[in-house]
Design a protein around this motif. Sequence first.
Motif, PDB file in Angstrom:
ATOM      1  N   PRO A  27     -30.194 -13.735 -16.808  1.00 11.16           N
ATOM      2  CA  PRO A  27     -31.506 -13.886 -17.202  1.00 11.16           C
ATOM      3  C   PRO A  27     -31.819 -15.016 -17.798  1.00 11.16           C
ATOM      4  O   PRO A  27     -30.809 -15.329 -18.442  1.00 11.16           O
ATOM      5  CB  PRO A  27     -31.828 -12.693 -18.202  1.00 11.16           C
ATOM      6  CG  PRO A  27     -31.197 -11.143 -17.868  1.00 11.16           C
ATOM      7  CD  PRO A  27     -29.485 -12.125 -17.824  1.00 11.16           C
ATOM      8  N   THR A  28     -32.130 -15.597 -16.837  1.00  3.88           N
ATOM      9  CA  THR A  28     -32.300 -17.469 -17.557  1.00  3.88           C
ATOM     10  C   THR A  28     -33.253 -17.487 -18.766  1.00  3.88           C
ATOM     11  O   THR A  28     -34.151 -16.209 -18.576  1.00  3.88           O
ATOM     12  CB  THR A  28     -32.794 -18.131 -16.559  1.00  3.88           C
ATOM     13  OG1 THR A  28     -33.967 -17.763 -16.195  1.00  3.88           O
ATOM     14  CG2 THR A  28     -31.474 -18.917 -15.401  1.00  3.88           C
ATOM     15  N   ASP A 156     -38.252 -16.696 -13.023  1.00  5.65           N
ATOM     16  CA  ASP A 156     -37.727 -17.023 -11.857  1.00  5.65           C
ATOM     17  C   ASP A 156     -36.971 -14.963 -11.875  1.00  5.65           C
ATOM     18  O   ASP A 156     -37.777 -14.433 -12.917  1.00  5.65           O
ATOM     19  CB  ASP A 156     -36.236 -17.470 -11.706  1.00  5.65           C
ATOM     20  CG  ASP A 156     -35.338 -17.491 -13.182  1.00  5.65           C
ATOM     21  OD1 ASP A 156     -35.044 -16.047 -13.454  1.00  5.65           O
ATOM     22  OD2 ASP A 156     -34.783 -18.459 -13.298  1.00  5.65           O
ATOM     23  N   GLU A 157     -36.532 -15.171 -10.924  1.00  7.81           N
ATOM     24  CA  GLU A 157     -36.590 -13.940 -10.519  1.00  7.81           C
ATOM     25  C   GLU A 157     -35.544 -12.439 -11.373  1.00  7.81           C
ATOM     26  O   GLU A 157     -35.462 -11.958 -11.389  1.00  7.81           O
ATOM     27  CB  GLU A 157     -35.691 -13.346  -8.966  1.00  7.81           C
ATOM     28  CG  GLU A 157     -35.396 -12.007  -8.550  1.00  7.81           C
ATOM     29  CD  GLU A 157     -35.179 -11.088  -8.098  1.00  7.81           C
ATOM     30  OE1 GLU A 157     -34.071 -11.015  -7.412  1.00  7.81           O
ATOM     31  OE2 GLU A 157     -35.969 -12.180  -6.441  1.00  7.81           O
ATOM     32  N   THR A 158     -35.148 -13.932 -12.528  1.00 10.49           N
ATOM     33  CA  THR A 158     -33.985 -12.887 -13.486  1.00 10.49           C
ATOM     34  C   THR A 158     -34.701 -12.643 -14.226  1.00 10.49           C
ATOM     35  O   THR A 158     -33.829 -11.905 -14.868  1.00 10.49           O
ATOM     36  CB  THR A 158     -32.871 -14.029 -14.249  1.00 10.49           C
ATOM     37  OG1 THR A 158     -32.875 -15.586 -14.295  1.00 10.49           O
ATOM     38  CG2 THR A 158     -31.772 -14.403 -12.981  1.00 10.49           C
ATOM     39  N   SER A 161     -39.407 -10.111 -15.239  1.00 15.04           N
ATOM     40  CA  SER A 161     -39.939  -8.767 -15.592  1.00 15.04           C
ATOM     41  C   SER A 161     -40.279  -8.720 -16.822  1.00 15.04           C
ATOM     42  O   SER A 161     -40.930  -8.332 -17.618  1.00 15.04           O
ATOM     43  CB  SER A 161     -38.259  -7.987 -15.839  1.00 15.04           C
ATOM     44  OG  SER A 161     -37.548  -8.126 -16.417  1.00 15.04           O
ATOM     45  N   LYS A 162     -39.269  -9.645 -18.086  1.00 13.86           N
ATOM     46  CA  LYS A 162     -39.634 -10.222 -19.313  1.00 13.86           C
ATOM     47  C   LYS A 162     -41.108 -11.123 -19.905  1.00 13.86           C
ATOM     48  O   LYS A 162     -41.958 -10.297 -20.439  1.00 13.86           O
ATOM     49  CB  LYS A 162     -38.661 -10.785 -19.857  1.00 13.86           C
ATOM     50  CG  LYS A 162     -38.601 -10.933 -21.476  1.00 13.86           C
ATOM     51  CD  LYS A 162     -37.699 -11.662 -22.359  1.00 13.86           C
ATOM     52  CE  LYS A 162     -37.147 -11.023 -23.804  1.00 13.86           C
ATOM     53  NZ  LYS A 162     -36.167 -12.015 -24.412  1.00 13.86           N
ATOM     54  N   GLY A 163     -41.453 -12.027 -18.253  1.00 18.90           N
ATOM     55  CA  GLY A 163     -42.477 -12.688 -18.503  1.00 18.90           C
ATOM     56  C   GLY A 163     -43.496 -12.011 -17.915  1.00 18.90           C
ATOM     57  O   GLY A 163     -44.840 -11.867 -19.050  1.00 18.90           O
TER      58      GLY A 163
END
Length: 498
Positions: A27-28, A156-158, A161-163
Amino acid sequence: MSQPRHHRSNPSEQAPLLPAVQEKREPTPLPWMGVIVVSIVLFCNSFVTTVLLPFVTFMVEDFGVAKREEDIGRLSGYIVASYMLGQLFCSYPWGRLSDTWGRRPVLLMGLFGASITCLAFGFSPNYHAALVLRMFCGAINGVVGVTKSYLSEITDETNQSKGFALLGLNRAFGLIVGPAVGGLLCLPAKKYPQYFPPGSFFDRYPYSLPCIVGFVIAMSGFCAAWFVIKETLPPRTALLSIDDRSESDELSDAEANQLLEGPNVQHLPDRPSYDQPDSVMTLMQDRRVFISIALYALISGFYIQWDEALPMYLRLPYAKGGVNFDTTQIGFVFSFGGLTLIVYQLWLYAPIERRLGALLTFRTGILMTIPAFLILPSVSWLYVTAGWSLWTMLFILQGLRTMFGFQAMTSTFIMVANSTTARSRGSINGLAQTFAAMARMVGPIIGGTLFSWSLDSSRVFPFDYHFEFYFIALSAIFTYVVSLYIDDEINHRRLELI
């Protein structure tokens, strides 16, 4: 020779993305400032739109428009649904406007409008004024759909989910804290006469105090958004919008071919620029778009039925199957779910979604809330026993609904965002909000009508006060079945080639 990024492969030749392209990256880092502020915006919006839930039935009773106690639920449902009527007609125009005008102005106008109408609602002189103000609040408010578009464009896609977990958490806080404040601060002259004596301003306007608090909170969020949120609408001159699986602008021949031929690429007709989002007909003909929106609408419809039916059930006297709670006690029940939600959304949702994917996470959330729907109308037998057992059961059931309900809801945010491309992201979120508004408008009307119908003394189990909650459980099961008609591709962002 390496292919240019704007090269178009044959649209009819689509092959699965190779593992090298689908491989998960680390994840970025999140753009924390943008995520926090847009989450605050959604919290404020959720607060002002739900602060009335604990006291709306009491407000309707005070207006004197209900001839029978059984009519209170139906008339309260109309007030809750009137907000959704405004959203039904205006959510898609706001979303499309954000695709052409920009995300920032739509967010700011929506939050400002919601704060003003919340304030005015607290001073509603009669039932019809309350209906109109709630409808206007929904019509002027395009915040929910645009916050999702904004978040999709700063993540982004990485790390999405956290966002989205943080976005869902703050939305949940608004949905929990709003009713809690509404329950605690309404009717202050009756609850706190030492501070608000009879005949004082807040005695004449008994429902204004929570709405004033909502206005202040929402305007604070407006100020934060004004100074922090920057425009994220993609540039109109973009030729290719690749999802975030590519780590740089330079692609090898193999990577370019895979990206241009994969199933998540949307091949579009030739056109000179990035000017216009897709039409409604074009969007709804896509299966992933249609089912993602359908899931969001369905889950919105039956969860708002729970949020409406819960206070109506809790305020019933024990002789009619309820537990005789007042507004303060109802507010505490609403707010308790936030305790479990904090832990889950902050630390558990993102790793679970990255492991299972948004679709399976959604299905799991739906299944885990069904026991709460089935068990709640049977808790009244605990009313005559120790008080702690009743509160414990209510907290468990509300915790299940809140934690896993928002797990499912947050997953729909991701699926809707993944179902389309950047050019139409505002439109698709506005369209999703339109259908969700329709469900949230019809849901309270159905729920309030069914609940009022079930209170007839001639009704027997399961058509008595149990019936509305069993209907919600059946709705959840139906939503789970619908989710079986979408495939795992929805777990990944769609690519766009123009």
